[in-house]
Design a protein around this motif. Structure first.
Motif, short mmCIF file in Angstrom:
data_model
loop_
_atom_site.label_atom_id
_atom_site.label_comp_id
_atom_site.label_asym_id
_atom_site.label_seq_id
_atom_site.Cartn_x
_atom_site.Cartn_y
_atom_site.Cartn_z
N PRO B 180 29.62 -24.26 127.23
CA PRO B 180 30.10 -25.45 126.51
C PRO B 180 29.97 -26.79 127.22
O PRO B 180 29.87 -27.80 126.56
CB PRO B 180 31.58 -25.13 126.27
N GLN B 181 29.98 -26.82 128.55
CA GLN B 181 29.95 -28.13 129.20
C GLN B 181 28.54 -28.69 129.36
O GLN B 181 28.37 -29.78 129.87
CB GLN B 181 30.63 -28.06 130.57
N ARG B 182 27.54 -27.92 128.94
CA ARG B 182 26.18 -28.48 129.01
C ARG B 182 26.04 -29.61 128.01
O ARG B 182 26.68 -29.61 126.96
CB ARG B 182 25.16 -27.39 128.69
N LYS B 183 25.18 -30.56 128.35
CA LYS B 183 25.05 -31.75 127.51
C LYS B 183 24.43 -31.43 126.15
O LYS B 183 24.64 -32.16 125.19
CB LYS B 183 24.21 -32.81 128.24
N TYR B 185 25.13 -28.87 124.39
CA TYR B 185 26.10 -28.09 123.62
C TYR B 185 26.97 -29.06 122.84
O TYR B 185 27.59 -29.94 123.43
CB TYR B 185 26.94 -27.24 124.57
N PRO B 186 27.01 -28.95 121.52
CA PRO B 186 27.76 -29.95 120.74
C PRO B 186 29.26 -29.82 120.95
O PRO B 186 29.76 -28.74 121.24
CB PRO B 186 27.38 -29.64 119.30
N LEU B 187 29.94 -30.92 120.79
CA LEU B 187 31.39 -30.89 120.91
C LEU B 187 32.01 -30.15 119.74
O LEU B 187 32.98 -29.42 119.88
CB LEU B 187 31.95 -32.32 120.98
N PRO B 202 34.25 -36.04 116.24
CA PRO B 202 33.99 -37.03 117.29
C PRO B 202 32.53 -37.18 117.68
O PRO B 202 32.07 -38.29 117.93
CB PRO B 202 34.81 -36.50 118.46
N ASP B 203 31.78 -36.07 117.75
CA ASP B 203 30.41 -36.22 118.23
C ASP B 203 29.46 -36.70 117.14
O ASP B 203 28.27 -36.86 117.39
CB ASP B 203 29.91 -34.91 118.87
N ARG B 205 30.56 -39.42 115.18
CA ARG B 205 30.93 -40.81 114.92
C ARG B 205 29.94 -41.74 115.58
O ARG B 205 29.23 -41.35 116.49
CB ARG B 205 32.32 -41.09 115.50
N ARG B 206 29.92 -42.99 115.11
CA ARG B 206 29.00 -43.91 115.76
C ARG B 206 29.50 -44.17 117.17
O ARG B 206 30.70 -44.18 117.44
CB ARG B 206 28.89 -45.21 114.98
N SER B 207 28.56 -44.36 118.05
CA SER B 207 28.97 -44.48 119.44
C SER B 207 28.28 -45.66 120.10
O SER B 207 27.22 -46.10 119.66
CB SER B 207 28.64 -43.21 120.19
N TYR B 208 28.88 -46.15 121.13
CA TYR B 208 28.32 -47.24 121.92
C TYR B 208 27.92 -46.63 123.25
O TYR B 208 28.71 -45.99 123.90
CB TYR B 208 29.36 -48.33 122.14
N LYS B 209 26.68 -46.85 123.62
CA LYS B 209 26.22 -46.25 124.87
C LYS B 209 26.59 -47.13 126.04
O LYS B 209 26.53 -48.32 125.95
CB LYS B 209 24.72 -46.02 124.84
#
Lengths: 446, 209
Positions: B180-183, B185-187, B202-203, B205-209
């Protein structure tokens, strides 16, 4: 065989011999059935739902009569993926998540996390003195409330009911202080990167001084009940033995390590939040057993009260000083206020950003939705939680969200020593040994 | 991948104007001597106690007042043993994994914070391996307390610790698939209805990098 018809005690043949599985309450029928076999090896699942395992901890015990020959812990029942979740939120929002790990010591989680973020930002020395003093005071109060649960439930699990009543009475007083200062009694998210969420309310110091007096008076009830009590000592002396070599190789810290006589306390050996300015003693014992750990927790209460009194003096001197870094690109933009339902937005601030200043509104919006950028790199920051070294490994990729948050939880590491402490002892002593480790499953499983 | 997030946002939903930028995690470069503070002592002591030092250490990084030794995985066990026996780092404070999918052939990192009670000093070891060959020697023989920590890192990242006495999952159920902690792997999560509107997980939603 009768077992085929008995739903509670079935048996099957394995390479190790006949294995009987018992899942219900019909012990008699099992005893009759295994009466003929020579071996008396019994494997018992204790937990995950068991009143004396300190939460959802599963212990797999192999018994010969009443003697425990092997103990293995089963954990993970409370895994909630907090570390993963923080990777999808801003650095400030992370506080709200990590405070829920070790739910008996939420402020220590917040402190370790915030100190880590501040180290990544390079603003460790910019955190105002008043904010650090508030942090120290709140953490020491939290140490008291956490030790109160450790002592109260520990005693309860060994059959002493009265100490639990007293301990929870004292804990209530501490939680009242939390409610007064942070708006919430648990999981406050009160520490923020750069300082604390809001200043102390009016009259808080007077209330705190009064509570310290009451706590000091009321702690004596528990001392009278347990210290030197012959029944209590018979249940705790020489139980759960773990020496210094065992502690270091297993990574055990906190009261368990100090019960070997080593005065290892990060507040002294690697001070943070200005702990070097406070006078207090590191409490140790040299018995390496449950009674020693119990005495350490008892005596740490007084040391915490000493620190709180010194904090109150400092805070009186620093009345009106800032509690958040001056950098407006990091400091939380809204001045929060205590409302009827806990901490919330201050109406004055909303009036200002909505009605008077477009720039304030933009600034608020950017910082709240996007958050601040944290320069790339990794840090490890640690605080002395009531259970030992609580460390945080933070990795940033330069963005507004953590790239990786890992908590080195003292509960997780200390719980590993259960096997070393309990194998060879009686089954009843497991309860005392686990209680003296004081694992909080929210912290173990995260 | 195009996704529609909250308020119908397209792509990353980045409204900051820098939506085209892709941020990759960059680890800081090697540091030069003097490292400052007690870090030089540790490096000196290690060089003296371990003749193969220059061969085993990939780089030494001093950043934000912390010393990190990047070790080749073949040498990790030897270096750890020397650090414990000769340099008195009695405690290993766990294993933290980090997944850097953009760090080609070094995607998986394992980070070991070490503590010396005798010297009151700290040092961090870091080992990196590729996703296709995620093997790292186990340090349970050096510090017994690494047992659960390595199991957790295996559970969360899929790093295989060779020589571990019982490398099984510890937090996730035994039959869980993936790490699960791999990048990649979806939240996960489910959309939540709030006051008539639907808030995506949460994964998404729009996000700010």
């Amino acid at each position: 065989m009768s077992s085929i018809t008995d739903p509670y005690a079935s048996s099957r043949e394995t390479t190790e011999g006949t294995v009987f599985s018992v899942t219900g309450g019909d012990w008699d029928s099992l005893v009759t059935e295994i009466g003929a076999t020579k071996e008396e090896r019994v494997v018992v699942n204790m937990g995950p739902q068991h009143p004396s395992t300190h939460g959802v901890l599963r212990l797999v015990l192999e018994l010969e009569g009443e003697t425990v020959t092997e103990v293995r812990c089963g954990i993970g029942y409370l895994h909630t993926g907090i570390e993963k979740n923080t990777e999808y939120r801003s650095w400030t929002q992370g506080v709200t998540f990590v405070t829920r790990m070790d739910y008996l010591a939420p402020l220590f989680n917040e402190a370790a996390y915030c100190l880590g973020v501040e180290k990544l930002l390079g603003i460790t020395n910019d955190v105002p003195e008043r904010a650090s003093a508030i942090r120290v005071m709140m953490m020491e109060f939290n140490r008291i409330s956490s030790h109160m649960v450790a002592l109260g439930t520990g005693a309860l699990e060994l059959g002493a009911l009265s100490p639990m009543i007293f301990c929870f009475r004292e804990r209530e007083k501490v939680l009242d202080i939390f409610e007064l200062v942070a708006g919430l009694r648990m999981n406050m998210a009160y520490f923020r990167p750069g300082g604390v969420a809001q200043d102390l309310p009016d009259g808080a110091i007077a209330k705190i001084r009064e509570s310290v007096k009451e706590l000091r008076r009321d702690f004596k009830d528990n001392v009278k009940l347990l210290v030197g009590n012959s029944i209590w000592m018979k249940r705790t002396e020489g139980i759960g033995y773990l020496d210094l070599a065992g502690c270091t190789t297993l990574g055990v810290t906190g009261p368990v390590l100090r019960s070997t006589g080593l005065p290892w306390d990060l507040r002294k050996t690697a001070p943070y939040c200005g702990y070097e300015n406070y006078n207090f003693d590191v409490i140790t014992a040299d018995t390496c057993d449950v009674y020693g750990r119990f005495l350490i927790r008892m005596n740490e209460l007084e040391q915490s009260l000493r620190i709180i009194e010194q904090c109150a003096d400092v805070l009186e001197k620093l009345e009106g000083a800032p509690v958040m870094v001056a950098d407006k690109k990091i400091a939380w933009p809204s001045q929060l206020a205590l409302g009827g339902d806990g901490l919330g937005n201050s109406l004055d601030h909303i009036r200002q950003i909505m009605g008077t200043s477009m720039e304030s509104l933009i600034h608020h919006f950017k910082l709240v939705t996007e958050g601040f950028h944290v320069p790339a790199g990794q840090v490890y920051s640690a605080v002395e939680s009531p259970r030992g070294e609580l460390g945080v490994h933070l990795v940033s990729d330069g963005g507004t969200k953590p790239y990786r948050v890992h908590f080195r939880e003292p509960s997780f590491n200390n719980l590993q020593s259960t096997s070393a402490m309990c194998e060879g002892s009686l089954i009843a002593d497991i309860i005392g040994a686990v209680a003296s480790i004081d694992p909080v499953m929210g912290g173990v499983d995260r | 991948m195009t996704e529609t997030g909250m308020f119908g946002a397209q792509g990353t939903g980045d409204t900051s104007g820098y939506g085209g930028l892709v941020r990759t995690a960059v680890s800081p470069g090697s540091s030069e001597r003097p490292y400052g503070g007690y870090f030089d002592d540790i490096a000196d002591d290690l060089e003296r106690a371990y003749p193969d030092f220059s061969n085993a250490i990939e780089k030494v990084v001093v950043d934000r007042g912390e010393l990190t030794l990047h070790i080749k995985r073949e040498k990790l066990f030897e270096v750890a043993m020397i650090l414990r026996e000769k340099l008195l780092f009695e405690m290993c404070l766990g294993v933290s994994g980090v997944h850097y999918p953009t760090d080609l052939n070094r995607e998986l990192h394992a980070v070991y914070p070490l503590l010396s009670i005798t010297r009151n000093q700290r040092v961090r070891l870091e080992v990196s391996v590729s996703d296709s060959d995620p093997h790292i020697p186990s340090l349970v023989e050096v510090w017994a307390g690494n047992n659960w920590n390595e199991r957790e890192t295996f559970d969360m990242f899929g790093i295989i610790f060779d020589g571990h006495p019982g490398l099984t999952r510890i937090l996730m159920p035994d039959d869980w698939r993936g790490h699960p902690q791999r990048k990649d792997y979806p939240l996960g999560g489910i959309p939540v209805e709030y006051k008539g509107a639907t808030v995506p997980p949460p994964d998404e939603r729009r996000s700010y990098k």
